[in-house]
Each structure stands twice: as structure tokens, then as C-alpha cells.
Design an enzyme around this catalytic site. Structure first.
Site, short mmCIF file in Angstrom:
data_model
loop_
_atom_site.label_atom_id
_atom_site.label_comp_id
_atom_site.label_asym_id
_atom_site.label_seq_id
_atom_site.Cartn_x
_atom_site.Cartn_y
_atom_site.Cartn_z
N GLU A 1 1.13 -1.28 -0.12
CA GLU A 1 0.02 0.02 0.03
C GLU A 1 1.01 1.22 -0.09
O GLU A 1 1.31 1.48 1.05
CB GLU A 1 -0.95 0.11 1.47
CG GLU A 1 -1.74 -1.09 1.56
CD GLU A 1 -2.93 -1.13 0.27
OE1 GLU A 1 -3.33 -0.11 -0.27
OE2 GLU A 1 -3.72 -2.17 0.29
N CYS B 1 -2.54 9.57 2.53
CA CYS B 1 -2.47 8.91 1.35
C CYS B 1 -3.43 9.04 0.22
O CYS B 1 -3.36 9.02 -0.89
CB CYS B 1 -2.04 7.27 1.59
SG CYS B 1 -3.09 6.52 2.20
#
Ligand code: NDP
Length: 494
Positions: free
Chosen positions: A241, A275
Site C-alpha cells: 500500500e 495517502c
């Protein structure tokens, strides 16, 4: 600023509060041997934990959730202290932790239970089943920006699927990592199923080569590449990720006030260190002026600082402000306009909101993760152009679309893992939805059924129920057997 003070002894990780530089705690710096010992202990605990079965694991994970809720103010305070994020941002993070933990515990049994598959024509005399076995020990490596919510994804799903976990929190947020491991230890007293190890990059690297059965990494794309290279040596599977450069697309028929509000919150909350935060906006030219005015107005009204009443807290790490400043300067040098703020908005520890318009292609603010309270607003002539520009980026994590009539249609054209229509970041708050990206944002999924299956080994089993009429899987088969099968296949599938 957090991070190891220059004079910190090398055998310790020192956590400090970015709001005032106060030392929060010291943690042992774990060597490769310490990491190996933690993995060995986790492997011993893994057979007990997987043997408990779904229901018993669920009751323990539910007890952990209730304990977290009873002591949630401790967690909120710790998240705020180690990252500098506001209390409201830390509360939101804690709520997400609890929600995802509940989902993983409640759904593991249903998602991962044995599944029967139709055997098909050729193997009609067999039963066919699929099992999802736990992998064993999962190594989780986490970032500092959401030190509890991000790692709880892989931790909760790996545990619910029957694995034990060794968790390496970021060097900036060891306290949150320890708190998670300690609180689970309070409700699962028999064995340690979640162990935290502390350190810097070397400790994370040691976890990659420690013999764990999978590494779930969340962090920057450059570190993700190093993690994958280290894991390649032993073919240890990885879930990555990584970073994002999320775009928001605003169509001419959108609710402009709602879109501006969402762009400001999505881009500036957590000081832009999210993010899946909004870094770029592509807005239809018909509404661009009004939208930009509202974004500037809303952003200018926010209070930035280290005080408890601030909307935007300090930057969590020492390095981040200079990266943000570089992106602003680069965009302006290439011809962008600063509609709010500018290079002077970047102070040593805080960054005031910045809104840039007319940012040219190739600018760092469009291609690299800025990870600060900076929003780029570029106008486009059509939504097709908006989609093309949004997709012209190596990252492919999340996105948002504001449109009354065509939201989902536009969303499906975006090369990203997740999209919120007429909201921002909503996908992160739906525990049943898989979370993850594509391209430079990595691969694999946390959350949802996919997030549970990530931490299992899939095993297919056939069992012959009756002897077959024809026996194609034997040297005793005759040419007549194969001819008969060919005829049958033509009749049924032809
Ligand atoms: P980093 O890549 O710097 O670090 C992530 C983790 O990896 C930290 O625990 C770090 O330890 C560790 N690490 C560093 N070097 C190595 C190595 N060689 N081998 C193994 N582990 C290593 O990311 P940040 O902590 O700065 O987090 C911010 C980044 O995370 C941003 O790019 C953001 O977009 C991304 N992110 C992605 C999310 C997603 O879901 N896609 C969610 C949240 C953040 P240490 O800190 O001690 O150096």
C-alpha cells in the site's frame, strides 16, 4: 518535530511530540536477531491461534474492540501526541480503527469458510472444495500518518483469518504500535498473537527477511520497492500500500459548495498527510471560478498551528515541510499561480494552506506526492479531459468525483483502486470495501473480503465420490474412451 533526536542513543527509538518537541517515550531498538526471535515466538503462537477457529477468535477480537473503546481517549491522545494531528482527526482515526476491527472479526468466518465448487462435466464424479488456511505469521510494516488506522487493516484481517502478526510501526509512532500490541495482549493472555518490534528502516528490512509468511507494507513507493526486492529473495509474498496523488474531478453540474468543502477537508485535514488525500482538482471551466473562490475562502478560514484549537496541526516529520516547499516553488517557477499562500506558508514545523492554480504538466505538484496542505486546482474543458489528466499519473490509489448526473460513469474511467462520488475518502470508511491501489500505489488489498483472503493460502481439493464411467486420467484409458469424451464435449459445449 518527531523522530530520533540527533543525540539519541542508537539503541533506542525516541518518540517526541511534534507540537512542542516534548519527549514521549523511549523504545528498544530491535536488531535482526530480536526480530527473528519475535517471529519465532509468533510462529509458536500461530498454531494455537489458528486452532481456536473463527468463533473463538471473533470473541477475543470483539473483546479487544470493546477494550479499545473503553480506553479510546488514551488512544486519541497518543495518536495526537505522536503525529501532531488535531484531536478531531485523531478521533476519526480511532473510530475507523474500531469499525474495521469489528468488520474483520465478524466476517472472517463467512468469507473464509469452506466453499463448494461445481466439478463440471469432465470431473462430474468428484466433489470440489476450496479452503482458506491462515498463512502463519504476517509481518506488518506501518507508516506514521495514520499510525493506528492504517496498520489495523492488515493486523485485524490477518488475525481474524488465523495468523499471528509481528508489527513494525514507523519510527515516529512507536507508542501507538506498542499500545495496540499491549491492549490486545490484555484480552488475549494465553499467547502473544500481536508483537510490536521497534526501530528504523533496518528493523523493517529485517522483518522482510525474517521468514514471515507474508509482508503487508504501507508507506512510500520508494520504500515499497525496497521491501519487494528484499522479499523477492525468499519469495515472501508482499502486499504493498504505497503513495498516492489523488485527484478530485468536479463536473459543471456538481454541487459546487459541497465540492469545495470536500476539496478543502480532503486536501488539508491531517495537514494534508493522507495517502488518499485530495492533492489535485480538475474542475470544469464553467464552474471553475466559483469553485476556486470557495476553496480559497474555506481554506483561508482554517487555523493552523500547534494549539489545541487548530484545524491543521504541525507537520509530523522534520523532512516534510521542505518537500512541500520544493513542490510549491517548482510549480510557481513553471508558471502556476498561487491563489492562496505560497512558499512563505511553509514554516519549520507548520504549513499554512496553499492553493495553486494553472499548474503546468510535469510540475512536481502534479506528479509527486506533496503530502502537505497544498491543493492544486486546474480547470478543464470537459470531463474527458479531467479523466485523462487524472489518469496521467504513475500513482493510482483513490479519487473523488463531484457530479449530479454522471458520477459513477466518470468514476469507472479512473485508473485507481477506489473512488468516492459526491464525497471524499468515503471508501476508507466502508469496512466491507477493499482498499488499495494500482501502478505506483502498489497492489493487493486490505479491508473487505479481499483483505481477509490476502492473509490466507488458498487450497483446492477434489474428492472422487464414485468410480467414473470413463477413465481419462489413467494409462488404462483406451482410444475409445478419449473418442467418446471428444464426442461428449462437442455435444455439450459445441
Ligand atoms: P516510509 O516508506 O518512509 O516508511 C514506511 C515504513 O517502512 C516505516 O515503518 C519505515 O520505518 C519502514 N521502512 C523504512 N525503510 C525500510 C526498509 N528498507 N525495509 C522495510 N521497511 C522499511 O513511509 P512513511 O512512514 O513516510 O509514510 C508515508 C507514506 O505512506 C506516504 O507515501 C503515504 O502515501 C504512504 N501511505 C500509503 C497508504 C496506502 O494505504 N496506500 C496509507 C498511508 C500512508 P521507519 O519509519 O522507521 O523509517
Amino acid at each position: 518535530m518527531t523522530g530520533p533526536p540527533v543525540d539519541a542513543p542508537l539503541e533506542e527509538v525516541v518518540s517526541t511530540d511534534p507540537r512542542d518537541g516534548r519527549e514521549l517515550g523511549r523504545y528498544p531498538l530491535h536488531s535482526a536477531a530480536d526480530v527473528a526471535a519475535a517471529v519465532t515466538a509468533a510462529r509458536r503462537a500461530a498454531s494455537w491461534w489458528s486452532g481456536l477457529g473463527y468463533a473463538a477468535r471473533r470473541s477475543r477480537l470483539d473483546a479487544w474492540r470493546r477494550l479499545i473503546l473503553r480506553r479510546v481517549s488514551e488512544l486519541v491522545e497518543l495518536i495526537s501526541a505522536e503525529t501532531g494531528k488535531t484531536t478531531a482527526d485523531a478521533q476519526l482515526e480511532a473510530i475507523l480503527v474500531v469499525d474495521h476491527l469489528r468488520w474483520a472479526a465478524a466476517h472472517a468466518g463467512k468469507v473464509l469458510r469452506r466453499r463448494h465448487v461445481r466439478p463440471g462435466l469432465l470431473m462430474y464424479n468428484h466433489s470440489a472444495t476450496v479452503d482458506h488456511h491462515p498463512l502463519g505469521v504476517v509481518g506488518v510494516i506501518g507508516p506514521w500518518n495514520y499510525p493506528a488506522f492504517i496498520p489495523i487493516g492488515p493486523i485485524a484481517h490477518a488475525l481474524a483469518a488465523g495468523n499471528t502478526v509481528v508489527f513494525k510501526p514507523s519510527e515516529y509512532t512507536p507508542g501507538v504500535g506498542k499500545w495496540l500490541a499491549d491492549t490486545l495482549g490484555e484480552v488475549v493472555g494465553e499467547q502473544t498473537v500481536l508483537e510490536a518490534v521497534f526501530g528504523f528502516g533496518d528493523t523493517g528490512a529485517a522483518l522482510c527477511t525474517s521468514g514471515v509468511d507474508k509482508v503487508a507494507f504501507t508507506g512510500s513507493t520508494s520504500t515499497g520497492k525496497r521491501v519487494m526486492a528484499a522479499c523477492a529473495e525468499s519469495l515472501t509474498p508482499v502486499l504493498l500500500e504505497c503513495g498516492g496523488k489523488d485527484a478530485m474531478l468536479v463536473d459543471r453540474d456538481a454541487d459546487i459548495a459541497a465540492a469545495a468543502d470536500a476539496a478543502v477537508w480532503g486536501g488539508l485535514s491531517n495537514a494534508g498527510q493522507t495517502c488518499v488525500g485530495v492533492e489535485r482538482v480538475y474542475v470544469h471551466q464553467a464552474v471553475a471560478e466559483r469553485f476556486t473562490e470557495l476553496v480559497v475562502e474555506n481554506a483561508a478560514a482554517l487555523r493552523t498551528g500547534v494549539g489545541r484549537d487548530a484545524d491543521i496541526g504541525p507537520m509530523a516529520t522534520r523532512e516534510q515541510p521542505s518537500i512541500v516547499a520544493e513542490h510549491i516553488r517548482d510549480a510557481l517557477a513553471r508558471g502556476a499561480r498561487a491563489a492562496l499562500g505560497g512558499p512563505d506558508s511553509v514554516r519549520p514545523s507548520t504549513v499554512e494552506p496553499v492553493v495553486l492554480t494553472e499548474v503546468r504538466e510535469g510540475s512536481l505538484a502534479l506528479t509527486e506526492e506533496t503530502f502537505g496542505p497544498v491543493i492544486v486546482v486546474n480547470r478543464v474543458a470537459t470531463m474527458d479531459e479531467a479523466v485523462a489528466q487524472a489518469n496521467a499519473c504513475a500513482y493510482g490509489l483513490g479519487a473523488a468525483v463531484y457530479s449530479r448526473a454522471r458520477g459513477p460513469q466518470i468514476a469507472r474511467k479512473l485508473r485507481v483502486g477506489m473512488v468516492s462520488v459526491n464525497s471524499v475518502l468515503a471508501f476508507a470508511g466502508v469496512p466491507g470495501l477493499p482498499f488499495g491501489g494500482t501502478g505506483a500505489s502498489g497492489f493487493g488489498r486490505v479491508h473487505g473480503p479481499e483483505g481477509l483472503r490476502e492473509f490466507t493460502r488458498t487450497q483446492s481439493i477434489t474428492r472422487q465420490r464414485v468410480r467414473p464411467f470413463l477413465r481419462p486420467l489413467s494409462f488404462e484409458r483406451s482410444p475409445r474412451t478419449m473418442d467418446a469424451l471428444m464426442r461428449l464435449i462437442r455435444i455439450v459445449y459445441g
